[in-house]
Design an enzyme around this catalytic site. Structure first.
Site, PDB file in Angstrom:
ATOM      1  N   CYS A  75       0.956  -1.232  -0.039  1.00 27.48           N
ATOM      2  CA  CYS A  75      -0.122  -0.038   0.186  1.00 27.48           C
ATOM      3  C   CYS A  75       0.981   1.249  -0.030  1.00 27.48           C
ATOM      4  O   CYS A  75       1.952   1.034   0.424  1.00 27.48           O
ATOM      5  CB  CYS A  75      -0.914   0.084   1.537  1.00 27.48           C
ATOM      6  SG  CYS A  75      -2.057  -1.496   1.630  1.00 27.48           S
ATOM      7  N   ARG A 113       4.456   0.465  -6.741  1.00 24.42           N
ATOM      8  CA  ARG A 113       4.144  -0.438  -5.687  1.00 24.42           C
ATOM      9  C   ARG A 113       3.276  -1.574  -5.961  1.00 24.42           C
ATOM     10  O   ARG A 113       3.210  -2.640  -5.247  1.00 24.42           O
ATOM     11  CB  ARG A 113       3.925  -0.003  -4.192  1.00 24.42           C
ATOM     12  CG  ARG A 113       5.246   1.192  -4.077  1.00 24.42           C
ATOM     13  CD  ARG A 113       4.681   2.191  -2.939  1.00 24.42           C
ATOM     14  NE  ARG A 113       4.625   1.645  -1.590  1.00 24.42           N
ATOM     15  CZ  ARG A 113       5.342   1.920  -0.816  1.00 24.42           C
ATOM     16  NH1 ARG A 113       6.304   2.516  -0.816  1.00 24.42           N
ATOM     17  NH2 ARG A 113       4.958   1.251   0.591  1.00 24.42           N
ATOM     18  N   TRP A 129      -3.125  -2.178  -1.345  1.00 21.59           N
ATOM     19  CA  TRP A 129      -3.274  -3.673  -1.689  1.00 21.59           C
ATOM     20  C   TRP A 129      -3.758  -4.553  -0.813  1.00 21.59           C
ATOM     21  O   TRP A 129      -3.334  -4.568   0.388  1.00 21.59           O
ATOM     22  CB  TRP A 129      -1.516  -4.072  -1.938  1.00 21.59           C
ATOM     23  CG  TRP A 129      -1.076  -5.201  -2.020  1.00 21.59           C
ATOM     24  CD1 TRP A 129      -0.835  -6.129  -0.851  1.00 21.59           C
ATOM     25  CD2 TRP A 129      -1.073  -6.240  -3.276  1.00 21.59           C
ATOM     26  NE1 TRP A 129      -0.735  -7.322  -1.436  1.00 21.59           N
ATOM     27  CE2 TRP A 129      -0.697  -7.276  -2.926  1.00 21.59           C
ATOM     28  CE3 TRP A 129      -1.265  -6.020  -4.590  1.00 21.59           C
ATOM     29  CZ2 TRP A 129      -0.478  -8.599  -3.695  1.00 21.59           C
ATOM     30  CZ3 TRP A 129      -0.910  -6.977  -5.612  1.00 21.59           C
ATOM     31  CH2 TRP A 129      -0.463  -8.175  -5.122  1.00 21.59           C
ATOM     32  N   ASN A 182      -0.814   1.290   6.258  1.00 20.85           N
ATOM     33  CA  ASN A 182      -0.178   0.213   5.600  1.00 20.85           C
ATOM     34  C   ASN A 182       0.113  -0.866   6.487  1.00 20.85           C
ATOM     35  O   ASN A 182       0.630  -0.302   7.853  1.00 20.85           O
ATOM     36  CB  ASN A 182       0.982   0.957   4.929  1.00 20.85           C
ATOM     37  CG  ASN A 182       0.951   1.406   3.862  1.00 20.85           C
ATOM     38  OD1 ASN A 182      -0.266   1.838   3.338  1.00 20.85           O
ATOM     39  ND2 ASN A 182       1.940   1.965   3.337  1.00 20.85           N
ATOM     40  N   GLY A 183       0.321  -2.024   6.283  1.00 25.21           N
ATOM     41  CA  GLY A 183       0.571  -2.977   7.500  1.00 25.21           C
ATOM     42  C   GLY A 183      -0.587  -3.760   7.991  1.00 25.21           C
ATOM     43  O   GLY A 183      -1.667  -3.929   7.165  1.00 25.21           O
ATOM     44  N   GLU A 235      14.224 -24.985  -7.674  1.00 25.26           N
ATOM     45  CA  GLU A 235      13.800 -23.617  -7.828  1.00 25.26           C
ATOM     46  C   GLU A 235      14.930 -22.881  -7.987  1.00 25.26           C
ATOM     47  O   GLU A 235      14.911 -21.614  -8.758  1.00 25.26           O
ATOM     48  CB  GLU A 235      13.169 -23.336  -6.296  1.00 25.26           C
ATOM     49  CG  GLU A 235      12.674 -21.631  -6.405  1.00 25.26           C
ATOM     50  CD  GLU A 235      11.930 -21.249  -7.046  1.00 25.26           C
ATOM     51  OE1 GLU A 235      11.609 -21.633  -7.999  1.00 25.26           O
ATOM     52  OE2 GLU A 235      11.879 -19.866  -7.046  1.00 25.26           O
ATOM     53  N   LYS A 286      15.292 -20.394 -11.146  1.00 27.36           N
ATOM     54  CA  LYS A 286      15.759 -18.858 -11.006  1.00 27.36           C
ATOM     55  C   LYS A 286      17.019 -18.500 -11.955  1.00 27.36           C
ATOM     56  O   LYS A 286      16.963 -17.539 -12.566  1.00 27.36           O
ATOM     57  CB  LYS A 286      16.210 -18.605  -9.299  1.00 27.36           C
ATOM     58  CG  LYS A 286      15.215 -18.213  -8.357  1.00 27.36           C
ATOM     59  CD  LYS A 286      14.297 -17.273  -8.541  1.00 27.36           C
ATOM     60  CE  LYS A 286      13.055 -17.687  -9.462  1.00 27.36           C
ATOM     61  NZ  LYS A 286      11.793 -18.098  -9.006  1.00 27.36           N
ATOM     62  N   GLU A 341      15.912 -18.670 -15.937  1.00 27.86           N
ATOM     63  CA  GLU A 341      14.898 -17.652 -16.301  1.00 27.86           C
ATOM     64  C   GLU A 341      15.468 -16.045 -16.299  1.00 27.86           C
ATOM     65  O   GLU A 341      15.091 -15.429 -17.304  1.00 27.86           O
ATOM     66  CB  GLU A 341      13.496 -17.751 -15.535  1.00 27.86           C
ATOM     67  CG  GLU A 341      13.671 -17.293 -13.953  1.00 27.86           C
ATOM     68  CD  GLU A 341      12.225 -17.465 -13.256  1.00 27.86           C
ATOM     69  OE1 GLU A 341      11.317 -17.297 -13.810  1.00 27.86           O
ATOM     70  OE2 GLU A 341      12.238 -17.482 -12.088  1.00 27.86           O
ATOM     71  N   HIS A 353      22.021 -41.503 -12.301  1.00 28.35           N
ATOM     72  CA  HIS A 353      21.232 -42.409 -13.479  1.00 28.35           C
ATOM     73  C   HIS A 353      21.159 -41.648 -14.813  1.00 28.35           C
ATOM     74  O   HIS A 353      20.310 -41.713 -15.401  1.00 28.35           O
ATOM     75  CB  HIS A 353      19.955 -42.614 -12.774  1.00 28.35           C
ATOM     76  CG  HIS A 353      20.008 -43.512 -11.519  1.00 28.35           C
ATOM     77  ND1 HIS A 353      20.114 -44.747 -11.595  1.00 28.35           N
ATOM     78  CD2 HIS A 353      19.784 -43.115 -10.290  1.00 28.35           C
ATOM     79  CE1 HIS A 353      19.906 -45.502 -10.329  1.00 28.35           C
ATOM     80  NE2 HIS A 353      19.870 -44.265  -9.478  1.00 28.35           N
ATOM     81  N   LYS A 356       4.830 -11.445 -15.891  1.00 30.12           N
ATOM     82  CA  LYS A 356       4.530 -11.836 -14.508  1.00 30.12           C
ATOM     83  C   LYS A 356       2.927 -12.790 -14.262  1.00 30.12           C
ATOM     84  O   LYS A 356       3.233 -13.335 -13.221  1.00 30.12           O
ATOM     85  CB  LYS A 356       4.120 -10.445 -13.747  1.00 30.12           C
ATOM     86  CG  LYS A 356       4.187 -10.563 -12.440  1.00 30.12           C
ATOM     87  CD  LYS A 356       5.539 -11.242 -11.565  1.00 30.12           C
ATOM     88  CE  LYS A 356       5.290 -11.403 -10.198  1.00 30.12           C
ATOM     89  NZ  LYS A 356       6.335 -12.142  -9.761  1.00 30.12           N
TER      90      LYS A 356
HETATM   91  C1  F6R Z   1       9.067 -18.013 -11.743  1.00 29.92           C
HETATM   92  C2  F6R Z   1       7.806 -17.887 -11.857  1.00 29.92           C
HETATM   93  C3  F6R Z   1       6.836 -18.678 -12.446  1.00 29.92           C
HETATM   94  C4  F6R Z   1       5.367 -18.541 -11.681  1.00 29.92           C
HETATM   95  C5  F6R Z   1       4.352 -19.271 -12.579  1.00 29.92           C
HETATM   96  C6  F6R Z   1       3.273 -19.359 -11.827  1.00 29.92           C
HETATM   97  O1  F6R Z   1      10.130 -17.395 -11.127  1.00 29.92           O
HETATM   98  O2  F6R Z   1       7.344 -16.733 -11.411  1.00 29.92           O
HETATM   99  O3  F6R Z   1       7.281 -19.785 -12.542  1.00 29.92           O
HETATM  100  O4  F6R Z   1       5.630 -19.135 -10.738  1.00 29.92           O
HETATM  101  O5  F6R Z   1       3.938 -18.624 -13.753  1.00 29.92           O
HETATM  102  O6  F6R Z   1       2.706 -18.175 -11.533  1.00 29.92           O
HETATM  103  P1  F6R Z   1       1.630 -18.104 -10.251  1.00 29.92           P
HETATM  104  O7  F6R Z   1       2.477 -18.375  -8.924  1.00 29.92           O
HETATM  105  O8  F6R Z   1       1.010 -16.656 -10.206  1.00 29.92           O
HETATM  106  O9  F6R Z   1       0.542 -18.931 -10.450  1.00 29.92           O
END
Ligand code: F6R
Length: 612
Positions: free
Chosen positions: A2, A27, A73, A99-100, A485, A489, A492, A508, A607
């Protein structure tokens, strides 16, 4: 998160407030609102963008030289106009922006309801402004004093600003656990949640400290007290930074800022849910489904990408603690393979954005077969949150970097809370183990903070390895999903090919890849399968692979074998993922930044993946 803006002085407040809100749009938010003193105290708010709010205001008389404004938010309650800030007090003489998260809002609300108050929204914020007004009435004090007294009853985090039609020359501001800056102008003041709305007007600012309350009056000196009534001298600083640096909290990229936010976001995810004193975990969002979870014969977890990796950690947690069999499914596969789903099944859908098309489709399929669907989402009111029967929000705050970081640790935190809550009620773990784990979870944010301090070593590793073409990530048990993971990271954001594997599975097949050019990241913390992982490390070393090891502080054995070592603090094996992922996020970040990649918006990625 927020955003807060406030102004008191001799200029027209509205343009300053609107410009300030626009500065805070980066934000992320879902609704916006403004309160101005103009005849009386008027609040205008709506769901949607600041531009929509501006359009509503263009038809009103909005003159006035004191006001507050907010972008919300959602955390408590859906993103609606009613839940948007500012919130009026009962008499409508006072309005607040916040906020919070106020952890004890439900007990405060209950007390106020018992005294005859009626609330309009679902928010924790409205409870606070009612409480402040109640104190004002009962104790005959002014707004500043009433706020100070009220904040002594509040557990949680807040940055607040209050405005009152009874005291039209001032604003009252306070903070704890959420930042607030006061800009000092010429007989006027600007207040904001970060300095971006202020820098156009003044470079002289005071950052409020924890549990400080400020009395901000036009043409008068700023007064600050602690909530315990100790007078403080305002410490005025000169702002030397640029607008874009402020927006990224002083970090080079949003992703790095979000990595560093994790002590806060993890704490926010268990705030008000983990009660050490009472020895309980309570998840209000799924309370009606608790019995069903306790009796569940099987849990299915559906998700994509990073959220799927969080789901894998969830599988280990639910099986370990609650003794419920779990299957973790890629949502995209689940929906196309005619899965066996019954009315007894519980499906947990995990999604940061709450908009992922594949996850949504998997939910709809499971729903059509009669399963109970629970959600773990970051975005309140998102499509997935609405499609589920119930759920738990992660409270990580908006994630702007495309690569998910703080949302992942928040998802793992919520899964830990769920598994713990069910295990305790089911009696599948002892009370002493439960007690021990909730204390350990409470200590995680501090340990993440400690882990984040290790930077130089990671930068050096990144420098050495930034030009390699492949990476292998290996881990076992709880560290296997972290290997996946960590690899995701890296690929990507740096476009280096990386694979995650269960450490023992390496022999294997992937072992054929290992030579002196192959960096192999081992997550080799000292629990469970430690000895076995050491054997796997030796297999890599024998083939001259470059070993980078994440180890527990004080490790001796792995240190002798690895080329590069990154230490994380000791903690229970179940919680290691929350710490071990931190250096891997940072390693990926530094490699990508050194390669000149667009860290926050990697090529080809979005995103929120709203298409199949
Ligand atoms: C990786 C990443 C993606 C999301 C995936 C699912 O850093 O951001 O792999 O995790 O697209 O997205 P959500 O969690 O929004 O369903």
């Amino acid at each position: 998160m927020c955003g807060i803006v406030g102004y008191v002085g001799n200029k027209e407040a509205l343009p300053i407030l609107i410009k300030g809100l626009k500065r805070l749009e980066y934000r992320g938010y879902d609704s916006a609102g403004i309160a101005l003193i103009n005849g009386g105290l008027n609040v205008y708010k709506n769901k949607g963008k600041v531009a929509d709010l501006e359009a509503i205001l263009s038809e009103k008389d909005t003159s006035g030289d004191v006001g507050i404004a907010h972008t919300r938010w959602a955390t408590h309650g859906e993103p609606t106009a009613i839940n948007a800030h500012p919130h009026y007090s009962e008499s409508k003489d006072i309005a607040i922006i916040h906020n919070g998260i106020i952890e004890n809002y439900s007990s405060l609300k209950e007390e106020l309801i018992n005294r005859g108050y009626k609330f309009n929204s679902d928010t924790d914020t409205e409870v606070l402004v009612y409480l402040i007004e109640d104190i004002q009435k009962n104790e005959g004090v002014k707004l500043f004093e009433a706020t100070r007294i009220a904040l002594n009853q509040v557990i949680g985090a807040y940055a607040i600003v209050l405005i009152s039609s009874k005291e039209p020359d001032l604003l009252v501001a306070a903070r704890k656990g959420s930042p607030l800056v006061i800009g000092i102008g010429n007989n006027d003041y600007y207040i904001a949640s970060d300095a971006s709305p202020i820098i156009d007007y003044t470079r002289n600012v005071v950052y409020l400290k924890e549990e400080e309350v400020a009395l901000v009056r036009r043409n008068r000196e700023l007064q600050i007290k602690t909530i315990k009534n100790k007078v403080k001298t305002p410490y005025i600083q000169k702002l030397e930074i640029s607008l874009s640096t402020i927006e990224k909290g002083g970090f080079e990229h949003f992703m790095l800022k979000e990595i560093y936010e994790q002590p806060r976001s993890i704490r926010d995810s268990f705030r008000g849910r983990l009660n050490l004193e009472k020895g309980i975990v309570s998840l209000g969002g799924i309370i009606d489904y608790e019995q069903k979870l306790i009796n569940a014969k099987r849990i299915l977890i559906v998700a994509c990408g990073t959220s799927w990796h969080a789901g894998l950690v969830g599988e280990y947690l639910f099986e370990d603690l609650a003794r419920i069999p779990v299957e973790v499914e890629y949502a995209s596969e689940f929906r196309y393979r005619n899965p066996v789903i019954t009315e007894d099944d519980i499906v947990i859908a995990i999604s940061q954005s709450g908009e992922t098309a594949d996850t949504l489709a998997a939910i709809n399929l499971a729903k059509s077969k009669g399963a109970t669907i629970l959600g773990i989402c970051n975005v309140v009111g998102s499509s997935i949150a609405r499609a589920t029967h119930a759920g738990v929000y992660t409270h990580a705050g908006p994630e702007i970097g495309v690569a998910s970081t703080k949302a992942f640790t928040a998802q793992v935190t919520v899964l830990t809370l769920m598994a713990l809550a069910i295990a305790q009620k089911k009696g599948s773990i002892s009370q002493s183990r439960f007690q021990n784990l909730i204390y350990e979870l409470d200590a995680v944010p501090e340990k993440v903070e400690q882990t984040l301090q290790e930077s130089q070593q990671i930068v050096e590793i990144a420098e050495k390895l930034k030009d390699v073409r492949n990476f292998l990530y290996l881990g076992r048990g709880y560290n296997f999903p972290i290997a996946l993971e960590g690899a995701l990271k890296l690929k990507e954001i740096s476009y280096i090919h990386a694979e995650g594997y269960p450490a023992a599975e390496m022999k294997h097949g992937p072992i054929a890849l290992i030579d002196e050019l192959m960096p192999v990241v081992f997550i080799a913390t000292n629990k469970g399968t430690y000895e076995k992982v050491i054997s796997n490390i030796m297999e890599v070393k024998a083939r001259k692979g470059q070993i980078i090891a994440i180890v527990t502080e004080g490790d001796v054995a792995v240190k002798k074998l690895a080329k590069y070592i990154i230490e994380i603090p000791e903690c229970d094996e179940l919680l290691v993922p929350l710490l071990a992922i931190i250096p891997l996020q940072k390693l990926s970040y530094h490699i990508a930044a050194m390669r000149g990649c667009n860290v926050d918006q990697p090529r080809n990625l979005a995103k929120s993946v709203t298409v199949e």
